[in-house]
Design a protein around this motif. Structure first.
Motif, short mmCIF file in Angstrom:
data_model
loop_
_atom_site.label_atom_id
_atom_site.label_comp_id
_atom_site.label_asym_id
_atom_site.label_seq_id
_atom_site.Cartn_x
_atom_site.Cartn_y
_atom_site.Cartn_z
N PHE A 163 36.59 41.25 36.78
CA PHE A 163 37.67 40.54 37.46
C PHE A 163 38.77 40.13 36.48
O PHE A 163 38.49 39.67 35.38
CB PHE A 163 37.13 39.29 38.17
N ILE A 164 40.02 40.29 36.93
CA ILE A 164 41.18 39.98 36.09
C ILE A 164 42.07 39.00 36.84
O ILE A 164 42.48 39.28 37.98
CB ILE A 164 41.96 41.27 35.76
N TYR A 199 47.46 37.64 34.69
CA TYR A 199 47.39 38.54 33.53
C TYR A 199 48.12 39.84 33.81
O TYR A 199 48.82 40.37 32.96
CB TYR A 199 45.93 38.87 33.20
N LEU A 200 47.93 40.35 35.04
CA LEU A 200 48.50 41.64 35.38
C LEU A 200 50.03 41.60 35.38
O LEU A 200 50.68 42.60 35.10
CB LEU A 200 47.98 42.09 36.75
N VAL A 211 40.51 39.75 45.16
CA VAL A 211 39.53 38.77 45.63
C VAL A 211 40.27 37.46 45.85
O VAL A 211 40.91 36.93 44.93
CB VAL A 211 38.41 38.56 44.60
N THR A 212 40.20 36.93 47.09
CA THR A 212 40.94 35.72 47.43
C THR A 212 40.04 34.50 47.67
O THR A 212 40.50 33.37 47.53
CB THR A 212 41.78 35.95 48.69
N GLU A 253 43.47 30.90 41.89
CA GLU A 253 44.22 32.09 41.52
C GLU A 253 43.43 33.32 41.92
O GLU A 253 42.23 33.42 41.63
CB GLU A 253 44.48 32.13 40.00
N GLU A 254 44.09 34.23 42.62
CA GLU A 254 43.40 35.45 43.05
C GLU A 254 42.93 36.26 41.84
O GLU A 254 43.54 36.21 40.77
CB GLU A 254 44.32 36.33 43.91
N LEU A 255 41.85 36.99 42.04
CA LEU A 255 41.31 37.86 40.99
C LEU A 255 41.49 39.32 41.41
O LEU A 255 41.23 39.68 42.56
CB LEU A 255 39.82 37.57 40.77
N ILE A 256 41.90 40.14 40.47
CA ILE A 256 42.05 41.58 40.70
C ILE A 256 40.78 42.28 40.23
O ILE A 256 40.28 42.01 39.14
CB ILE A 256 43.25 42.14 39.90
N VAL A 257 40.22 43.16 41.08
CA VAL A 257 39.11 44.00 40.63
C VAL A 257 39.73 45.06 39.74
O VAL A 257 40.62 45.79 40.16
CB VAL A 257 38.38 44.65 41.82
N ARG A 258 39.24 45.14 38.49
CA ARG A 258 39.98 45.90 37.46
C ARG A 258 40.33 47.33 37.89
O ARG A 258 39.44 48.12 38.24
CB ARG A 258 39.20 45.94 36.14
#
Length: 491
Positions: free
Chosen positions: A69-70, A74-75, A92-93, A116-121
């Motif tokens: 998870f990112i 960061y992105l 991911v919310t 903060e939402e997480l991005i699946v890498r």
């Protein structure tokens, strides 16, 4: 075991899809766009992984692992990077589920929204460079040469097993260097390692080059690549290596103290290959009878099939075969002795032909009496009788012969499908008819590149490394050009 494969000439795409499933490599899963890699397919991937891992470590790289998870923030730190991946990200919310009050099932708990939402890498540059900020303080910490074996998610709606899936397996290298030249040298070195692996182990001939600006990895200053040609005349990008400049170091404030005591941003690379290599392996070598695997990557290099009536004959054959199995294994050759009594020899012959086992031995009562084995090679389908005392030496030589033969066959096909053209009409004719790689002059502008792509579906696969400079005129605009570039339709 009837193969019932669609022929390549009839429908290449259908042939590929059927073969991947029928040869037990992979299948579609209950999750749209994701695949299940079956044991036989995963065994091939493991061999690829083991060899690549060895090559990475021989050049000083170490393995590590970073989070799946990112954080979304960061992105967004590297503008071109987020622009390149934004449309492919799974997000991911929430962090919790609950039972619906009306008893209809499980629902998302609206009170469990992440701050903060997480991005699946989709790739790991951002999470890794945030980590490197803590790892790098001084020139003594450089170069930092890290690789990770992982899975990534890029939201693909039109998928095909191995070639394009929403989740896939890969390795991604991320390195940090004190100077620009060191980073460029690293990116080039990894491209050469990928090419060596493809040629020497996959038996897949590749062309090395750099991508045009519009085809570069998001956030890279230069992208190096290896391009392979499939049997349907389409190109497949088999590996990429990126010189990232100081873009990510600046975005994440990764600095080091030089020998002179100055603070400077580090220079970066990233590089990766994925399970897409499995698709390249299938499409480069296989035929209408099934897989054709290079011996260096075949999970089973030799299969031995007994032909017998009754247990007494089987016992006599096994007494002959068991020492052979032991001897082959002692020489590092993977061998399977298939004495299942639930399937007839003909079924087994078909099965192992479909699965691309390089060498098949058959032994029956007559072979026992004559002291021979029937030896069949998968690449040419030729069979011959070999004396028992010569069979080990024969198998050892076949391992090398088959590896070289399938590489030569693929190379001959590629060389016959590289065409030089000077006019746009000729270009269109070759792309639509003959297919394959086309070498043509291009004026270097993204506008012309986009026009060619829109009108013909062909893209610039690469600007060839070490290609001879050859002055000419762009086939589309007539503007000056200093060298030909490589075009093709691609996967």
């Amino acid at each position: 075991m009837g193969k019932n494969l669609t022929s390549r000439s009839e429908d290449y795409s259908k042939w590929y899809n059927e073969l991947v499933v029928k040869a037990d490599l992979a299948e579609n899963s209950g999750v749209r766009g994701c695949m299940v890699i079956k044991p036989y397919g995963f065994a091939i991937w493991e061999k690829m992984q083991a060899q690549l891992d060895k090559m990475f470590k021989e050049t000083g790289h170490e393995n590590a692992y970073f989070p799946l998870f990112i954080p979304k923030s960061y992105l967004s730190k590297e503008a071109s990077h987020v622009e390149g991946f934004a449309k492919e990200c799974a997000v991911v919310t929430h962090y919790r589920l609950k039972n619906a009050e009306d008893g209809s099932g499980i629902i998302v708990d609206e009170d469990a929204k992440l701050e903060e939402e997480l991005i699946v890498r989709p790739t790991s540059e951002t999470i890794i460079w945030d980590t490197y900020r803590r790892w790098i303080q001084s020139y003594r910490d450089l170069p930092l040469l890290i690789n990770q074996w992982a899975n990534v998610v890029r939201w693909e709606m039109r998928t095909r097993l191995f070639l394009r899936t929403a989740e896939f397996l890969w390795q991604e290298g991320h390195t940090a260097h004190a100077t620009r030249q060191e980073a460029v040298d690293e990116a080039e070195q990894m491209m050469h390692i990928y090419a060596e692996f493809a040629e020497e182990h996959m038996a897949v001939p590749v062309i090395k080059g750099t991508k045009t600006e519009s085809e570069r990895f998001a956030g890279a200053e230069e992208t190096y690549c290896i391009e392979a040609l499939m049997q349907d005349g389409k190109a497949l990008q088999a590996g990429t290596s990126h010189f990232l400049g100081q873009n990510f170091a600046k975005a994440f404030d990764v600095k080091f103290a030089t020998r002179e005591g100055k603070q400077e941003h580090v220079w970066a690379t990233s590089w990766g290959v994925s399970t897409r290599l499995m698709g390249a392996l299938v499409m480069t070598h296989s035929d209408d009878n099934g897989l054709v695997l290079p011996p260096k990557l075949a999970p089973i290099q030799v299969v031995i099939v007994p032909i017998y009536k009754g247990l007494e004959q089987l016992d006599a054959i096994s007494e002959k075969v068991n020492p052979l199995v032991k001897e082959l294994r002692s020489k590092g050759i993977s061998v399977k002795y298939d004495k299942r009594d639930t399937h007839k020899p003909g079924f087994k012959f078909n099965e192992y032909e479909l699965k691309g086992v390089p060498v098949r031995l058959a032994i029956g009562q007559r072979d026992l009496e004559n002291g021979t084995y029937e030896v069949a090679r998968r690449d040419t389908l030729q069979k011959e009788s070999v004396k028992a005392e010569d069979v080990v030496a024969k198998i050892e030589s076949l391992m090398q012969e088959i590896q070289e033969n399938i590489h030569k066959k693929a190379l001959d096909y590629r060389e016959a499908h590289i065409t030089k053209v000077d006019s746009y009409d000729e270009f269109k004719e070759v792309i639509e008819g003959k297919g394959g790689f086309v070498l043509a002059h291009w004026d270097g502008t993204p506008e012309t590149e986009d026009r060619i792509k829109e009108e013909t579906k062909a893209t610039i696969r690469c600007i060839l490394l070490d290609a001879e400079k050859e002055e000419g005129k762009c086939m589309v605009t007539g503007k000056p050009s200093i060298q030909r570039v490589l075009f093709a339709k691609a996967y």
